[in-house]
Design an enzyme around this catalytic site. Structure first.
Site, PDB file in Angstrom:
ATOM      1  N   ASP A 103      43.774  38.822  43.021  1.00 57.73           N
ATOM      2  CA  ASP A 103      42.977  38.019  42.106  1.00 57.73           C
ATOM      3  C   ASP A 103      42.436  38.874  40.963  1.00 57.73           C
ATOM      4  OD1 ASP A 103      41.373  36.124  40.920  1.00 57.73           O
ATOM      5  OD2 ASP A 103      39.855  36.127  42.495  1.00 57.73           O
ATOM      6  N   ASP A 119      43.760  35.292  34.682  1.00 56.43           N
ATOM      7  CA  ASP A 119      43.337  35.181  36.073  1.00 56.43           C
ATOM      8  C   ASP A 119      44.496  34.793  36.982  1.00 56.43           C
ATOM      9  OD1 ASP A 119      41.929  34.925  38.420  1.00 56.43           O
ATOM     10  OD2 ASP A 119      41.026  32.995  37.899  1.00 56.43           O
TER      11      ASP A 119
END
Length: 451
Positions: A121, A314
């Site tokens: 992430d 992201d």
């Protein structure tokens, strides 16, 4: 500024992503996940809403960690809930209402190694895992979902530390626990004395997912360990000279449905570039994110000025979230597109010819990168409409979010050493380019969005 393309990869890291077999492209679940992660207040009425607008106290949210106040945005203790449009009643967002991670990657922790499938992430900075310190019923829930639990007592290299950590998301879900250090292996690279955040409790939204934890790849300001923030695996790779000085970076190649997705550390994959030179943009890491300027977009050749706008890249978000005025212009160029409040977002006719899909180019620094038609839609709703991959970033969030449906169109280079983000455009035909320079001209005059 280009980073070196490695020719000797024997000591460098490559990890093949696992396409999560449990992942389903369910629009509301994907939207709920990103709203919850970033505490976003929806600007489109629908089944998700925010309540309890009071000052944050107690456990940290991802954004509170850095005290984010950009463009008037201040973190509040608001809770994302389900909202019945017919009755007005609200209810808790459950595990079934939030998407699983789409891509997972194996990380080995300890001696002997215990392998955990984690979500990589780039929108957070904690490395946390389910652990044997959780209550027995929670451990049973994790194992019932087919996930692994790290047992520090079985690792000869684990050392307890005094740190604690706690993460709370916008739907009230969270995880917390204590910390220790151990050796971890990512793609063949061993990182010594990495701080591991051991969950001793986690909410049900986490327990039934398909991942055994999370590996944060953003910058240290987002880390939640107290009293001293933990360094991320990338920072430790750099400080321990695990990767070359001129390639202190990681890269991501998401391939959509083909399954050939992977992550590299310490080198750029020459084959993925296909002969194209990556285009780099400076990153503002002050708030912990991979934040780049994105001050213009282009819809069917018409440039749209977005002065002062930025975006964060992201890997932990499936959708692309953009400001509402840009979405209105984008879907306004697509016949039959509309807002569907039942899915809280933009939809368009499923039988739209591919030639009628608007060409959307998003600026990353000084170059445009295109979302190819095959990634323009996120999910067929089964009612004659398709839910778009580009949706609203809400009324309070100050950045665009360039998630996986954007990243599937590029080869992404996260250059931490030089604090820059690089990209190579990948086209439907298999060709690669450096993107299109923003100042290369457009087919019609520039428009200014009305906010």
């Amino acid at each position: 500024m280009a980073s070196t393309v490695a020719t000797n990869l024997n000591t460098l890291g490559r990890t093949t992503f696992i396409k999560n077999p449990s992942f389903k492209a369910t629009p509301l679940n994907a939207y709920a996940k990103v709203l919850s992660k970033f505490c976003i207040i929806p600007s489109i009425e629908g089944p998700l809403k925010v309540v309890q607008q009071i000052e944050q106290q107690g456990a940290q949210t991802v954004l509170e960690t850095v005290g984010l106040k950009k463009k008037g945005y201040a973190v509040k203790s608001h809770t994302l809930v389900k909202h019945n449009l017919a009755t007005g009643q609200t209810g808790q967002v459950t595990a079934q209402d939030v998407s699983d991670a789409e891509y997972l990657a194996p990380v080995t922790i300890g001696s002997p190694g215990q392998t955990m499938n984690l979500q990589f992430d780039s929108g957070s900075s904690d490395l946390w895992v389910f652990s044997s310190e959780m209550p027995a019923d929670q451990q049973q829930g994790v194992q019932s979902a087919g996930n692994s639990i790290f047992d520090p007592s079985k690792s000869s290299t684990f050392q307890r530390t005094h740190g604690t950590w706690s993460i709370t998301y916008g739907d009230g879900s969270g995880a917390s626990g204590n910390c220790g250090t151990d050796n971890i292996n990512i793609g063949g690279i061993t990182i010594k004395n990495q701080i591991i955040e051991l969950a001793d409790t986690a909410s049900s939204q986490f327990l039934s997912g398909s991942e055994s934890g999370l590996c944060g790849l953003a910058f240290p300001p987002l880390n939640t360990v107290k009293p001293t923030r933990a360094q991320t695996p990338m920072v430790n790779m750099i400080s321990q000279s695990d990767i070359p000085k001129d390639s202190e970076l990681f890269t991501c190649y998401f391939s959509g449905q083909s399954g050939n997705s992977y992550f590299t550390t310490g080198y750029i994959d020459h084959d993925a570039c296909g002969g194209a030179t990556p285009a780099y943009s400076p990153v503002d890491s002050s708030q912990g994110f991979w934040e780049v300027k994105s001050e213009t977009a282009c819809i069917n050749g018409k440039a749209v000025s977005r002065s002062g706008n930025t975006a964060i890249v992201d890997t932990g978000t499936s959708l692309c979230l953009l400001e509402d005025s840009l979405l209105a212009a984008l879907y306004g160029a697509l016949p039959g597109a509309k807002i569907d409040h039942s899915v809280q977002g933009w939809v368009y006719p499923t039988d739209t010819p591919i030639t009628s899909i608007p060409k959307l180019e998003i600026a990353v620094g000084s170059n445009y990168f295109t979302i190819e038609p095959e990634y323009f839609g996120f999910a067929d709703l089964g009612n004659g409409y398709t839910y778009g991959s580009c949706q609203s970033r809400g009324s309070n969030f100050p950045f665009d979010i360039l998630g996986d449906r954007f990243l599937c169109n590029i080869y992404a280079i996260f250059d931490q050493g030089k604090c820059q983000f690089g990209a190579v455009q990948r086209t439907s035909s298999g060709a690669t380019t450096s993107g299109r320079p923003v100042d290369s001209g457009t087919e019609s005059s520039t428009a200014q969005l009305v906010h």
